[in-house]
Structures are given as structure tokens and as C-alpha cells.
Write an enzyme that holds these catalytic residues in place. Structure first.
Site, PDB file in Angstrom:
ATOM      1  N   HIS A 189      42.013   1.683   0.965  1.00  0.00           N
ATOM      2  CA  HIS A 189      42.822   0.472   1.136  1.00  0.00           C
ATOM      3  C   HIS A 189      42.705  -0.034   2.576  1.00  0.00           C
ATOM      4  CE1 HIS A 189      46.851  -1.565   1.741  1.00  0.00           C
ATOM      5  NE2 HIS A 189      46.334  -2.236   0.724  1.00  0.00           N
ATOM      6  N   GLU A 195      37.987  -1.659   0.329  1.00  0.00           N
ATOM      7  CA  GLU A 195      38.752  -2.847  -0.036  1.00  0.00           C
ATOM      8  C   GLU A 195      38.894  -3.834   1.116  1.00  0.00           C
ATOM      9  OE1 GLU A 195      42.593  -3.308   0.541  1.00  0.00           O
ATOM     10  OE2 GLU A 195      42.908  -4.808  -1.005  1.00  0.00           O
ATOM     11  N   ASP A 227      40.307  -7.337   2.321  1.00  0.00           N
ATOM     12  CA  ASP A 227      41.047  -8.573   2.081  1.00  0.00           C
ATOM     13  C   ASP A 227      40.281  -9.679   2.795  1.00  0.00           C
ATOM     14  OD1 ASP A 227      43.227  -7.277   0.765  1.00  0.00           O
ATOM     15  OD2 ASP A 227      44.053  -6.712   2.715  1.00  0.00           O
ATOM     16  N   HIS A 248      43.857  -8.921   6.641  1.00  0.00           N
ATOM     17  CA  HIS A 248      44.915  -8.963   5.642  1.00  0.00           C
ATOM     18  C   HIS A 248      45.630 -10.294   5.623  1.00  0.00           C
ATOM     19  CE1 HIS A 248      48.980  -7.918   3.967  1.00  0.00           C
ATOM     20  NE2 HIS A 248      48.193  -7.403   3.052  1.00  0.00           N
ATOM     21  N   GLU A 299      39.597  -8.999  -2.003  1.00  0.00           N
ATOM     22  CA  GLU A 299      40.795  -9.723  -2.440  1.00  0.00           C
ATOM     23  C   GLU A 299      40.832 -11.103  -1.787  1.00  0.00           C
ATOM     24  OE1 GLU A 299      44.607  -7.843  -1.631  1.00  0.00           O
ATOM     25  OE2 GLU A 299      45.670  -9.701  -2.102  1.00  0.00           O
TER      26      GLU A 299
END
Ligand code: G3P
Ligand code: CA
Length: 331
Positions: free
Chosen positions: A28, A55, A57, A70, A161
Site C-alpha cells: 500500500h 499500489e 495512487d 496520495h 488508483e
């Protein structure tokens, strides 16, 4: 005469996941428990610790590059506030209804972003790496995943994401076209490609669904509040056992392959995990963190016990800041 092998019953799958395989460990924001989040160094460490996916963002720069952050507001995740040359860029913006002050990626070119260095956002975590690592582009994260796959002999997936996709669109910096173009350039276009796309915004996933076969995950805010009233309807109970009705899960399945709920929405007596599997949706829960106060209450500060319980219930993947702990609990 029948041999013992013929008489043996087929063994039950070891894991109660949707596909019977081990749950995925998703680094993450990289191994962000140890190193500043969303840096190539944090992603690399996640893979060294055994993560299956990394991951990023995604937000956009002024000149349309996708970078791993993020938030569009880069005040907390970089050293921008200490740079006199950017002092005049401090401003206020309203993003998806929330007014914020700071420095925003969309006011910086990629070349300017590249002069910044990442910092650890959580004060109780190791601050000694602050100021050392650059902010990576999506393309650099893709190249890293490919390189690490070659080096480790494992397939390292990437789990991008889209962050605040509507707001980016109003700036003329839509994320989806840029993301799909980068994936196509990397050859990641098929359902079994090592990539999963995720968003809290259903429209972002729906916009990409018709244009790519890769797997997609509908993220759910705590209580599935981002999906609105439809998400909580259908049970006829004052306090539903699941924040999503079976009907809503079927609607999600029309464009997504899985859901990404906040972990406590899966705690018993929630039926969300079972309901999602019944709707043929896999479940990747967020966010697993080692700090005792971030472990769900029933596990009394023990992160290994937390992972083992979720694995035992059949969760298909975990977003973890500490992939080494998530992998240790999976053995
Ligand atoms: O993407 C899964 C999880 O990361 C969602 O929360 O806020 O950490 O992006 P966030
Ligand atoms: Ca995320």
C-alpha cells in the site's frame, strides 16, 4: 483393485478466497510503513518483502504527467514547503467539496515536481529517509514492476488508483485516458495482465471499462458511503449486516471485478465478504498497518492475528503498509 491415490478425496482448497488461491499482498503506497510513501524505493522494498502488487495512487501535474501521490495537495508528502522558489505557489483550492491550503501538483510541471523529495507523512514512523527520494511517474512505476518481475522471477502487479478523477477532469487533466495510454504502452491490456485499476468514483471505472479488459476494483469508503443511498438500501433492517445490498453488488459486478472495502466493514457480523463472493466479486480490504492503534479493535493491537483472521474469513487481498507482516501471516 483401486489404488490409494484413486480413493483419495480431492482436497479442499487451502484458502477460502473466491478463486481458492492465497490472498494477495498489496504494498500500500509501497512499503510505506518503512519508507516515504509512493517512492520507487518504497515500492522496491514492498516487493523485496514479498508483496504481489505495488499500489500507486495517481494525480496529474500541470503538464499532464501522472505521478504517484496520495493527494493533489503535495504539502504533506514532499518537502515543497521548505523550497523558497515555490513559496508563491501556496494557495487554496476546493477539491471534491473540501477546501484545502497548500501546494498542488496541478500547479507544477513534471520537471518542477522532480526537484522535490518525498517525506514520511506519519510522525511516529521513521523520518530518517525524508528528503532522499524523488516523486515517480506512473511510467517509472510500471518500468520498476517490470524490472522487479525479471529480477525476482515473480510476476509483480501494479494497482493504480485514480484520485479525484472528476476534479482532474474539470482542469482538463483527465486521468483515465492518460492511465489507459500508459498501460497500453506497457502492454497491459488483458484481463490476466498483472494490473488492477481502482477508484472510489464509479464513473472513473465505468469510463475505463469499455476501453480495457484489465481487472477493476470499486473502492468503498467506510460504510460504503461513497456509493450513496443505493448502497444501503435493500435489507429492510435498521442496521444492515452489510453496507451493500446484494442488488448493489450485482450492479458493481457489471463494471468491476472486485470491491475494496475498509477492513472494519468486514468484521462479523457483516455479511459483505460472503455477499461479494456470491456476486462473483473478489474483496481486497484496506488498510492493514502494524501500529497497535491502527489494528482493528477485536485483535487488541496484534497485526498478525488481524491478518490471520481476515485470511481465514476468505479475504482475497490486503492493502498493507507493512507487506513483510502480511506475508508472514500468510505462511
Ligand atoms: O486504495 C486502497 C486504499 O489505498 C484506499 O485508501 O486513501 O489509502 O488511497 P487510500
Ligand atoms: Ca490507494
Amino acid at each position: 483393485m483401486l489404488s490409494a491415490a484413486c480413493l483419495a478425496q480431492p482436497s479442499a482448497p487451502r484458502w477460502p478466497t473466491l478463486n481458492g488461491q492465497a490472498p494477495l499482498v498489496i504494498g500500500h503506497r509501497g512499503a510505506s510503513g518503512y519508507l516515504p510513501e509512493h517512492t520507487l524505493e518504497a515500492y522496491r522494498l514492498a516487493v523485496e518483502q514479498g508483496a504481489d502488487f505495488i499500489e500507486p495512487d495517481l494525480v496529474a501535474t500541470k503538464d499532464g504527467a501522472l505521478i504517484a501521490r496520495h493527494e493533489p495537495n503535495i504539502s504533506a508528502t514532499t518537502d515543497v514547503a521548505t523550497r523558497p522558489e515555490f513559496a508563491s505557489r501556496k494557495t487554496r483550492k476546493t477539491i471534491d467539496g473540501a477546501e484545502e491550503e497548500g501546494w498542488f501538483a496541478s500547479d507544477f510541471t513534471l520537471a518542477e515536481i522532480k526537484t522535490l523529495r518525498a517525506v514520511q507523512t506519519m510522525p511516529e514512523r521513521d523520518q530518517s529517509h525524508n528528503g532522499r527520494y524523488a516523486v515517480p511517474t506512473l511510467q517509472e512505476v510500471l518500468a520498476l514492476a517490470r524490472r522487479l518481475s525479471e529480477q525476482t522471477g515473480r510476476t509483480i502487479g501494479i494497482y493504480p488508483e485514480t484520485k479525484h478523477p472528476r476534479w482532474h477532469r474539470t482542469l482538463g487533466l483527465g486521468l483515465e485516458d492518460r492511465l489507459l495510454a500508459a498501460l497500453a504502452q506497457a502492454g497491459l491490456t488483458q484481463r490476466d495482465s498483472p494490473v488492477i485499476l481502482q477508484s472510489f468514483d464509479p464513473a472513473s471505472l465505468q469510463a475505463m471499462r469499455g476501453r480495457s479488459a484489465v481487472r477493476m476494483v470499486q473502492l468503498l469508503a467506510p460504510g460504503a458511503s461513497n456509493l450513496g443511498a443505493a448502497a444501503t438500501s435493500g435489507t429492510g433492517q435498521s442496521r444492515p449486516l452489510s453496507p451493500l445490498s446484494p442488488q448493489t453488488l450485482r450492479e458493481i459486478r457489471a463494471y468491476a471485478d472486485g470491491i475494496g472495502p475498509f477492513k472494519t466493514d468486514l468484521l462479523p457480523p457483516s455479511t459483505l465478504l460472503r455477499d461479494a463472493h456470491a456476486a462473483d466479486l473478489f474483496v481486497h480490504a484496506y488498510t492493514f498497518r502494524n501500529e497497535a492503534r491502527r489494528v482493528a479493535a477485536p485483535f487488541q493491537g496484534d497485526p498478525l492475528a488481524e491478518y490471520r483472521a481476515f485470511y481465514g474469513w476468505g479475504v482475497d487481498g490486503v492493502f498493507s503498509d507493512f507487506p513483510d507482516t502480511a506475508v508472514a501471516a500468510r505462511r
